[in-house]
Structure formats: structure tokens, C-alpha cells
Write a protein that holds these residues in place. Sequence first.
Motif, PDB file in Angstrom:
ATOM      1  N   CYS A 120      37.017  40.496  40.153  1.00 23.99           N
ATOM      2  CA  CYS A 120      37.563  41.252  41.295  1.00 23.99           C
ATOM      3  C   CYS A 120      36.623  42.353  41.763  1.00 23.99           C
ATOM      4  CB  CYS A 120      38.923  41.846  40.933  1.00 23.99           C
ATOM      5  SG  CYS A 120      40.219  40.604  40.866  1.00 23.99           S
ATOM      6  N   PHE A 126      28.813  51.544  41.487  1.00 21.50           N
ATOM      7  CA  PHE A 126      28.959  52.487  42.604  1.00 21.50           C
ATOM      8  C   PHE A 126      29.416  53.852  42.089  1.00 21.50           C
ATOM      9  CE2 PHE A 126      29.889  48.742  45.676  1.00 21.50           C
ATOM     10  CZ  PHE A 126      28.582  48.724  46.128  1.00 21.50           C
ATOM     11  N   LYS A 159      34.232  49.683  31.438  1.00 23.36           N
ATOM     12  CA  LYS A 159      34.957  48.564  32.051  1.00 23.36           C
ATOM     13  C   LYS A 159      34.868  47.321  31.174  1.00 23.36           C
ATOM     14  CE  LYS A 159      32.173  45.234  34.321  1.00 23.36           C
ATOM     15  NZ  LYS A 159      32.402  43.834  34.571  1.00 23.36           N
ATOM     16  N   PRO A 163      36.893  43.729  31.778  1.00 20.72           N
ATOM     17  CA  PRO A 163      37.949  43.106  32.593  1.00 20.72           C
ATOM     18  C   PRO A 163      39.009  42.347  31.794  1.00 20.72           C
ATOM     19  CG  PRO A 163      35.760  42.536  33.419  1.00 20.72           C
ATOM     20  CD  PRO A 163      35.554  43.244  32.129  1.00 20.72           C
ATOM     21  N   SER A 183      36.617  32.091  42.426  1.00 18.49           N
ATOM     22  CA  SER A 183      35.484  32.843  41.870  1.00 18.49           C
ATOM     23  C   SER A 183      35.373  32.599  40.364  1.00 18.49           C
ATOM     24  CB  SER A 183      35.697  34.334  42.158  1.00 18.49           C
ATOM     25  OG  SER A 183      34.731  35.089  41.498  1.00 18.49           O
ATOM     26  N   GLN A 224      32.261  30.799  38.363  1.00 18.36           N
ATOM     27  CA  GLN A 224      31.531  31.401  37.239  1.00 18.36           C
ATOM     28  C   GLN A 224      31.452  30.428  36.058  1.00 18.36           C
ATOM     29  OE1 GLN A 224      30.853  35.023  36.241  1.00 18.36           O
ATOM     30  NE2 GLN A 224      31.667  35.144  34.189  1.00 18.36           N
ATOM     31  N   LEU A 262      36.479  46.273  48.714  1.00 19.08           N
ATOM     32  CA  LEU A 262      35.300  46.781  48.002  1.00 19.08           C
ATOM     33  C   LEU A 262      34.049  46.014  48.448  1.00 19.08           C
ATOM     34  CD1 LEU A 262      34.480  48.792  45.648  1.00 19.08           C
ATOM     35  CD2 LEU A 262      34.413  46.771  44.209  1.00 19.08           C
ATOM     36  N   LEU A 320      23.388  44.246  42.792  1.00 15.07           N
ATOM     37  CA  LEU A 320      23.869  43.602  41.566  1.00 15.07           C
ATOM     38  C   LEU A 320      23.101  42.291  41.364  1.00 15.07           C
ATOM     39  CD1 LEU A 320      27.753  44.050  41.522  1.00 15.07           C
ATOM     40  CD2 LEU A 320      25.955  45.626  40.867  1.00 15.07           C
ATOM     41  N   THR A 369      24.354  36.737  39.586  1.00 17.24           N
ATOM     42  CA  THR A 369      25.596  36.113  39.086  1.00 17.24           C
ATOM     43  C   THR A 369      26.811  36.713  39.800  1.00 17.24           C
ATOM     44  OG1 THR A 369      25.785  37.739  37.304  1.00 17.24           O
ATOM     45  CG2 THR A 369      24.651  35.666  36.778  1.00 17.24           C
ATOM     46  N   LYS A 370      26.564  37.771  40.564  1.00 18.61           N
ATOM     47  CA  LYS A 370      27.650  38.358  41.365  1.00 18.61           C
ATOM     48  C   LYS A 370      27.441  37.923  42.807  1.00 18.61           C
ATOM     49  CE  LYS A 370      28.778  40.746  37.752  1.00 18.61           C
ATOM     50  NZ  LYS A 370      29.969  40.531  36.959  1.00 18.61           N
ATOM     51  N   ARG A 427      28.163  34.681  43.957  1.00 14.16           N
ATOM     52  CA  ARG A 427      27.686  33.288  44.060  1.00 14.16           C
ATOM     53  C   ARG A 427      28.429  32.581  45.198  1.00 14.16           C
ATOM     54  NH1 ARG A 427      28.671  33.050  38.077  1.00 14.16           N
ATOM     55  NH2 ARG A 427      26.655  32.909  37.037  1.00 14.16           N
ATOM     56  N   HIS A 464      30.746  30.089  46.775  1.00 15.99           N
ATOM     57  CA  HIS A 464      31.909  29.351  46.260  1.00 15.99           C
ATOM     58  C   HIS A 464      31.880  27.909  46.771  1.00 15.99           C
ATOM     59  CE1 HIS A 464      34.471  33.253  45.666  1.00 15.99           C
ATOM     60  NE2 HIS A 464      33.370  33.238  44.948  1.00 15.99           N
TER      61      HIS A 464
HETATM   62  N1  LIG Z   1      28.351  44.986  46.154  1.00 19.09           N
HETATM   63  C1  LIG Z   1      28.611  43.840  45.544  1.00 19.09           C
HETATM   64  N2  LIG Z   1      27.606  43.017  45.149  1.00 19.09           N
HETATM   65  C2  LIG Z   1      27.876  41.838  44.543  1.00 19.09           C
HETATM   66  N3  LIG Z   1      29.126  41.398  44.267  1.00 19.09           N
HETATM   67  C3  LIG Z   1      30.152  42.191  44.651  1.00 19.09           C
HETATM   68  C4  LIG Z   1      29.941  43.424  45.291  1.00 19.09           C
HETATM   69  N4  LIG Z   1      31.147  43.986  45.528  1.00 19.09           N
HETATM   70  C5  LIG Z   1      32.063  43.151  45.070  1.00 19.09           C
HETATM   71  N5  LIG Z   1      31.479  42.051  44.540  1.00 19.09           N
HETATM   72  C6  LIG Z   1      32.216  40.929  43.988  1.00 19.09           C
HETATM   73  O1  LIG Z   1      32.296  41.094  42.573  1.00 19.09           O
HETATM   74  C7  LIG Z   1      32.670  39.805  42.080  1.00 19.09           C
HETATM   75  C8  LIG Z   1      32.427  39.764  40.591  1.00 19.09           C
HETATM   76  O2  LIG Z   1      33.435  40.548  40.009  1.00 19.09           O
HETATM   77  P1  LIG Z   1      33.299  41.207  38.575  1.00 19.09           P
HETATM   78  O3  LIG Z   1      32.102  42.078  38.535  1.00 19.09           O
HETATM   79  O4  LIG Z   1      34.590  41.841  38.267  1.00 19.09           O
HETATM   80  O5  LIG Z   1      33.050  39.932  37.666  1.00 19.09           O
HETATM   81  S1  LIG Z   1      33.191  39.863  36.081  1.00 19.09           S
HETATM   82  O6  LIG Z   1      34.602  39.655  35.780  1.00 19.09           O
HETATM   83  O7  LIG Z   1      32.642  41.092  35.508  1.00 19.09           O
HETATM   84  O8  LIG Z   1      32.388  38.661  35.719  1.00 19.09           O
HETATM   85  C9  LIG Z   1      31.833  38.837  42.881  1.00 19.09           C
HETATM   86  O9  LIG Z   1      32.584  37.659  43.026  1.00 19.09           O
HETATM   87  P2  LIG Z   1      31.935  36.279  43.533  1.00 19.09           P
HETATM   88  O10 LIG Z   1      31.550  36.514  44.963  1.00 19.09           O
HETATM   89  O11 LIG Z   1      32.994  35.284  43.409  1.00 19.09           O
HETATM   90  O12 LIG Z   1      30.764  36.011  42.651  1.00 19.09           O
HETATM   91  C10 LIG Z   1      31.584  39.561  44.209  1.00 19.09           C
HETATM   92  O13 LIG Z   1      32.191  38.973  45.297  1.00 19.09           O
END
Ligand SMILES: Nc1ncnc2c1ncn2[C@@H]1O[C@H](COP(=O)(O)OS(=O)(=O)O)[C@@H](OP(=O)(O)O)[C@H]1O
Length: 328
Positions: free
Chosen positions: A82, A90, A136, A138, A172, A176, A239, A286, A289-290, A292, A294
Motif C-alpha cells: 500500500c 518520505f 515499518k 507491513p 500488486s 510481487q 500517496l 524507490l 521493485t516498487k 512494477r 501490473h
Molecule cells: N513514490 C513512490 N515510488 C514507488 N512506489 C510507490 C511510491 N508511492 C507509492 N508507491 C507504491 O508502493 C507500492 C509498494 O508498497 P509497499 O512499499 O508497501 O510494498 S511492501 O509491502 O513493502 O512490499 C507500489 O506498488 P506497485 O505499484 O504495485 O508495485 C507503488 O505503487
Amino acid sequence: MKTKGKQVLSIAVILFVTVCLTYYSNLIVWNGISMNDLDKESLTVGSVRKLLEEEELVTERANSNGQQKRLPQCVIIGARKCGTRALLEFLGLHPLIQPADQEVHFFDDDRNYNRGYEWYKEHMPYSYPKQITLEKSPRYFITEKAPERIHQMNSSIKLIVLLRNPTTRVISDYTQVYYNKIAKGKDVDKFEDLVIDKKTNQINTGYRAVQISIYYNHLLRWFKFFKREQVHVVDGDKLITNPLSEINKVEQFLGLQSRVTENNIYFNTTRGFYCMRTPKTNQKCLGLTKGRKHPHIESSILQKLNEFFRPYNKKLFSLINQTFDWDD
Ligand SMILES: Nc1ncnc2c1ncn2[C@@H]1O[C@H](COP(=O)(O)OS(=O)(=O)O)[C@@H](OP(=O)(O)O)[C@H]1O
């Protein structure tokens, strides 16, 4: 000749003093808090030391700057996928917030939990007394024992939970796991096969990714131990699109002056996400892996998921007295 020698000596002394002063002030900036910030928060170097001296464990595990490790006063408990990492990073831009880099998994892992609070504290970053230590993990969000355990450690702790459109979160989550399996050379299931129960043609409630997105069920457990005002709910979708407004709300929840501004955050068109400007690295996004891409999901399945989550969402909105734009 003598006068010249004196001049050289004076210049050397001046240079030495300047280098020392620059080094000392840099030490403070490097620890995420600038001289300016210290002044503004009435945390002068002298007062920081005084506050430290008033603390019982001042000499214990204090680093050379007089900072100590502390148990977190605020925890981001989830939910997975999430935006927990983005929020943590941030918030780390704020001079009075010290985030733990790694997920510690203290309250969701019995082995870690049995190592005790000292072990947990060791995994926290060094901080000044007025700074908030933030962690954190999750998985706390869905762990049965986590609310009671956190409450036992600190009943007045502040908790942050991020929620995102539950259907998007399932996708999401699937994405992953999909990439992790591919990386390990394992077979992957099709999304439809996991999310739809073949016998009933309904949503498969046994699929973990679906269970996590039933936010109402999980939050009920947290509210058995914590008051509503102790829990701040962040809109994970916002966010992504407008991080600053969500960050500012968290600053307020933590009782901090708003310090993260548009100067610290910018939209990176290559990444397609907001990234940070930090004093250390100038620009920081980031990891890949953040965010990706879908997979494409058939609209009939999306509809089924949305319909499945709708009644739970309704109950959630009334439980937390807050709404989200999730209804398609
Ligand atoms: N600024 C920024 N940069 C990159 N990604 C961002 C950002 N803000 C929010 N997100 C969204 O964060 C999603 C990953 O969530 P988490 O960090 O909670 O994932 S985890 O549970 O720790 O694996 C990740 O989900 P997915 O898009 O599905 O990969 C992102 O959409």
C-alpha cells in the motif's frame, strides 16, 4: 622573517578553526538534522546534550554525537503493497523523524519477539531525544498477536496504516509474488486461477492476497487495543498521486511542524512516481521493485473483486469514519 612566520601561523590557526567548525556542523547535518532545524525546534546543540544528560541511559549505547537508540514511538503497521516504503522514506525527510531502514518484523515473528525489547531497540536508528523513531513492518497489520504485543510495549504509541484500493492491492500483491517466483525459476499461477474459486465461480476467500485486502477484519483487531485517535489512516492511492498532502497529514498526526515541502519531493517522469531530494544524495527514487507494471486483468474479474470488497469497504468506512474513492 619573524613577522612572516607569525602570519603563516595565524593563517594556519584560522584554517584549523574553520575546518573544525565545518566538520562539527556537518556531523549534525549528516544525521538528518541541520543546525537550522535544531535552532527552529529550540534544540540547540547545548540543549540536546542537556536533554541527553537528563536521560537515565545517557552513556549507554550513545554514539559520538550523543544520539541513542530508542524503541519506536510510531509504527507503520501496513498494509502490504500500500506504499509503506514510500511513506517511510518520505517521512525520513523530516528532521525530527528517524526511520529504521529495514523491516524489523519484531511483533509478527515469534522468534524475534522472544528476543525481547533490547533486541528490538538494537535494530532502531540512533536519534536525539526530540526525534521520533519510526519503524515499518507491513505484516503487523495481519498478524493476530501484533496489536496486543505492541500495546504491551507502549499503550500510547502512534500507529500508521496505509490502505489502497483493495482490488489494486490484490493485483500488486500478485505481481510481487509473480516476479519473486520468476526470479527463483519457479512456476507461476495465473491471476484468475488464484482469485476465482473454480467450484463456485466466486472470489476465492482462501487466497491470502484477498484476505489481506479485507481491511475491515484486520482493523477490528487493532481497535480492540487502540483508540481511533492513535491510528492514522493514509490513503495509499493518494500517496502515489499527491504524496505531499498525505505526508503533511502524518506530520500533523505526529504533532510535528510541517517540514516536508515541494522542495523535497518531485515527480520523476522516467520512474512515473514521486521521488525525493535529500541533502545526501540530491535525488532518490524507490527501487524498481516498487511500482512494477501490473498484468492486464479481465474486466469481469475486476468487477467481481470490486463487488466482493464493497460490503467490507462500507463497514470499514464507518469503522474509521473516513472514506476512499474505491467504488468503481
Ligand atoms: N513514490 C513512490 N515510488 C514507488 N512506489 C510507490 C511510491 N508511492 C507509492 N508507491 C507504491 O508502493 C507500492 C509498494 O508498497 P509497499 O512499499 O508497501 O510494498 S511492501 O509491502 O513493502 O512490499 C507500489 O506498488 P506497485 O505499484 O504495485 O508495485 C507503488 O505503487
